[in-house]
Write a protein that holds these residues in place. Structure first.
Motif, PDB file in Angstrom:
ATOM      1  N   ARG A 111       0.839  -1.205   0.000  1.00 45.49           N
ATOM      2  CA  ARG A 111       0.000   0.000   0.000  1.00 45.49           C
ATOM      3  C   ARG A 111       0.876   1.259   0.000  1.00 45.49           C
ATOM      4  O   ARG A 111       0.570   2.239  -0.654  1.00 45.49           O
ATOM      5  CB  ARG A 111      -0.938  -0.028   1.220  1.00 45.49           C
ATOM      6  N   ARG A 112       1.976   1.225   0.740  1.00 48.70           N
ATOM      7  CA  ARG A 112       2.905   2.367   0.756  1.00 48.70           C
ATOM      8  C   ARG A 112       3.420   2.646  -0.653  1.00 48.70           C
ATOM      9  O   ARG A 112       3.509   3.786  -1.077  1.00 48.70           O
ATOM     10  CB  ARG A 112       4.108   2.076   1.665  1.00 48.70           C
ATOM     11  N   LYS A 113       3.767   1.568  -1.373  1.00 52.10           N
ATOM     12  CA  LYS A 113       4.292   1.729  -2.734  1.00 52.10           C
ATOM     13  C   LYS A 113       3.221   2.306  -3.658  1.00 52.10           C
ATOM     14  O   LYS A 113       3.518   3.152  -4.503  1.00 52.10           O
ATOM     15  CB  LYS A 113       4.820   0.396  -3.266  1.00 52.10           C
ATOM     16  N   GLU A 114       1.974   1.837  -3.488  1.00 52.44           N
ATOM     17  CA  GLU A 114       0.860   2.379  -4.292  1.00 52.44           C
ATOM     18  C   GLU A 114       0.697   3.877  -4.042  1.00 52.44           C
ATOM     19  O   GLU A 114       0.534   4.664  -4.979  1.00 52.44           O
ATOM     20  CB  GLU A 114      -0.461   1.701  -3.898  1.00 52.44           C
ATOM     21  N   ILE A 115       0.728   4.256  -2.755  1.00 49.96           N
ATOM     22  CA  ILE A 115       0.543   5.669  -2.396  1.00 49.96           C
ATOM     23  C   ILE A 115       1.713   6.502  -2.924  1.00 49.96           C
ATOM     24  O   ILE A 115       1.511   7.603  -3.443  1.00 49.96           O
ATOM     25  CB  ILE A 115       0.365   5.818  -0.867  1.00 49.96           C
ATOM     26  N   ALA A 116       2.923   5.959  -2.835  1.00 58.92           N
ATOM     27  CA  ALA A 116       4.099   6.669  -3.357  1.00 58.92           C
ATOM     28  C   ALA A 116       3.967   6.859  -4.872  1.00 58.92           C
ATOM     29  O   ALA A 116       4.321   7.910  -5.420  1.00 58.92           O
ATOM     30  CB  ALA A 116       5.378   5.908  -3.021  1.00 58.92           C
ATOM     31  N   LYS A 117       3.413   5.845  -5.542  1.00 61.18           N
ATOM     32  CA  LYS A 117       3.214   5.937  -6.994  1.00 61.18           C
ATOM     33  C   LYS A 117       2.195   7.037  -7.311  1.00 61.18           C
ATOM     34  O   LYS A 117       2.368   7.799  -8.264  1.00 61.18           O
ATOM     35  CB  LYS A 117       2.735   4.579  -7.534  1.00 61.18           C
ATOM     36  N   MET A 118       1.121   7.111  -6.503  1.00 58.54           N
ATOM     37  CA  MET A 118       0.119   8.171  -6.694  1.00 58.54           C
ATOM     38  C   MET A 118       0.759   9.541  -6.502  1.00 58.54           C
ATOM     39  O   MET A 118       0.486  10.476  -7.265  1.00 58.54           O
ATOM     40  CB  MET A 118      -1.047   8.001  -5.700  1.00 58.54           C
ATOM     41  N   ALA A 119       1.617   9.656  -5.490  1.00 66.10           N
ATOM     42  CA  ALA A 119       2.313  10.921  -5.239  1.00 66.10           C
ATOM     43  C   ALA A 119       3.146  11.296  -6.467  1.00 66.10           C
ATOM     44  O   ALA A 119       3.178  12.458  -6.882  1.00 66.10           O
ATOM     45  CB  ALA A 119       3.200  10.805  -4.002  1.00 66.10           C
ATOM     46  N   GLY A 120       3.792  10.296  -7.058  1.00 66.32           N
ATOM     47  CA  GLY A 120       4.593  10.525  -8.263  1.00 66.32           C
ATOM     48  C   GLY A 120       3.737  11.033  -9.417  1.00 66.32           C
ATOM     49  O   GLY A 120       4.143  11.927 -10.162  1.00 66.32           O
ATOM     50  N   LYS A 121       2.524  10.455  -9.550  1.00 65.29           N
ATOM     51  CA  LYS A 121       1.605  10.902 -10.620  1.00 65.29           C
ATOM     52  C   LYS A 121       1.186  12.355 -10.395  1.00 65.29           C
ATOM     53  O   LYS A 121       1.146  13.149 -11.333  1.00 65.29           O
ATOM     54  CB  LYS A 121       0.358  10.020 -10.654  1.00 65.29           C
ATOM     55  N   TYR A 122       0.845  12.688  -9.134  1.00 64.84           N
ATOM     56  CA  TYR A 122       0.450  14.065  -8.814  1.00 64.84           C
ATOM     57  C   TYR A 122       1.596  15.029  -9.172  1.00 64.84           C
ATOM     58  O   TYR A 122       1.366  16.088  -9.755  1.00 64.84           O
ATOM     59  CB  TYR A 122       0.127  14.218  -7.328  1.00 64.84           C
ATOM     60  N   ALA A 123       2.820  14.636  -8.811  1.00 62.16           N
ATOM     61  CA  ALA A 123       3.982  15.488  -9.080  1.00 62.16           C
ATOM     62  C   ALA A 123       4.166  15.670 -10.588  1.00 62.16           C
ATOM     63  O   ALA A 123       4.420  16.782 -11.061  1.00 62.16           O
ATOM     64  CB  ALA A 123       5.238  14.888  -8.458  1.00 62.16           C
ATOM     65  N   GLU A 124       4.006  14.584 -11.348  1.00 59.26           N
ATOM     66  CA  GLU A 124       4.179  14.681 -12.799  1.00 59.26           C
ATOM     67  C   GLU A 124       3.129  15.603 -13.414  1.00 59.26           C
ATOM     68  O   GLU A 124       3.432  16.395 -14.301  1.00 59.26           O
ATOM     69  CB  GLU A 124       4.138  13.285 -13.438  1.00 59.26           C
ATOM     70  N   GLN A 125       1.876  15.528 -12.929  1.00 59.40           N
ATOM     71  CA  GLN A 125       0.820  16.411 -13.442  1.00 59.40           C
ATOM     72  C   GLN A 125       1.208  17.876 -13.234  1.00 59.40           C
ATOM     73  O   GLN A 125       1.003  18.713 -14.116  1.00 59.40           O
ATOM     74  CB  GLN A 125      -0.511  16.150 -12.724  1.00 59.40           C
TER      75      GLN A 125
END
Length: 187
Positions: A111-125
Motif C-alpha cells: 500500500r505504501r508503494k501504491e501511495i508513493a506511486k500516486m504521489a509521483g503521478k500528482y507530481a508529474e501532473q
C-alpha cells in the motif's frame, strides 16, 4: 509599439499555484500518521446535495494513530460514516453517538508503494502544468519580439529568466515529492 512587453511575475505566480496545488494533493494522501487533512477530499451526501466533510463535522487528531470526527447534525452520522468507508482510504470508522472514531491502520509495504506511486503521478501532473506555463511564456516572448515590443537581446534575457523560473519550480516539485515519499515509506 504595437505589442506589449511580457511580465514574468504572472508566470511565476501561476507556477507557484501549481506547486501549492501539489502540496494540497499530497495532504490528502495517507501516510502512517493520522492527519486531519486526510479527510479533506471526502464529500458527504447531506440535505440532498454533496458537501465537503469539513462543512458538516469537525475533524481532530486525538492521538497519532486515530482521527475523531464530531458530526454536528445527528441525522448525518450514517452519511458521514458511509462517505468515509467508501472513500478508498481503507478506513473503518467506529460510531459512538455523534462522534466517529477512526483508527488509522498501519500501511502495508504494498500500500505504501501504491501511495508513493500516486504521489509521483500528482507530481508529474504539476510538472506538466509548469512546463505548459513555460510554453505560454515563451510564446508570449516570441510574439512580443515579432511585434517589436522587445528586442532580440531582451528576448534572450527573458527567455533565460523563464527557463530559470521553470527549473526552480520543477525543483520545488521534486523536493516536495521526495519529502512526501520519505514520509509515506517511513515505517
Amino acid at each position: 509599439m504595437a505589442g506589449e512587453k511580457p511580465v514574468l511575475s504572472k508566470y511565476s505566480v501561476r507556477m507557484d499555484k501549481a506547486v501549492a496545488a501539489l502540496k494540497e494533493e499530497f495532504a490528502s494522501l495517507r501516510t502512517g500518521r493520522a492527519s486531519a487533512s486526510l479527510l479533506d477530499q471526502i464529500h458527504v451526501e447531506a440535505y440532498g446535495t454533496s458537501m465537503p466533510l469539513n462543512q458538516c463535522a469537525a475533524v481532530s487528531v486525538p492521538e497519532p494513530r486515530s482521527l475523531s470526527v464530531n458530526v454536528w447534525d445527528r441525522g448525518l452520522v450514517v452519511s458521514v460514516e458511509k462517505a468515509i468507508r467508501s472513500s478508498g482510504l481503507g478506513l473503518n470508522p467506529v460510531v459512538e453517538g455523534q462522534n466517529l472514531r477512526i483508527p488509522i491502520p498501519p500501511l502495508t509495504e504494498e500500500r505504501r508503494k501504491e501511495i508513493a506511486k500516486m504521489a509521483g503521478k500528482y507530481a508529474e501532473q504539476q510538472r506538466v502544468a509548469v512546463r505548459n506555463i513555460r510554453r505560454d511564456a515563451m510564446d508570449d516572448l516570441k510574439h512580443a519580439e515579432k511585434d517589436h515590443a522587445i528586442s532580440q537581446d531582451e528576448h534572450k534575457k527573458l527567455h533565460d529568466e523563464v527557463q530559470k523560473l521553470t527549473d526552480d519550480h520543477i525543483k520545488k516539485i521534486d523536493e516536495a515529492l521526495k519529502t512526501k515519499e520519505q514520509e509515506i515509506m517511513h515505517v
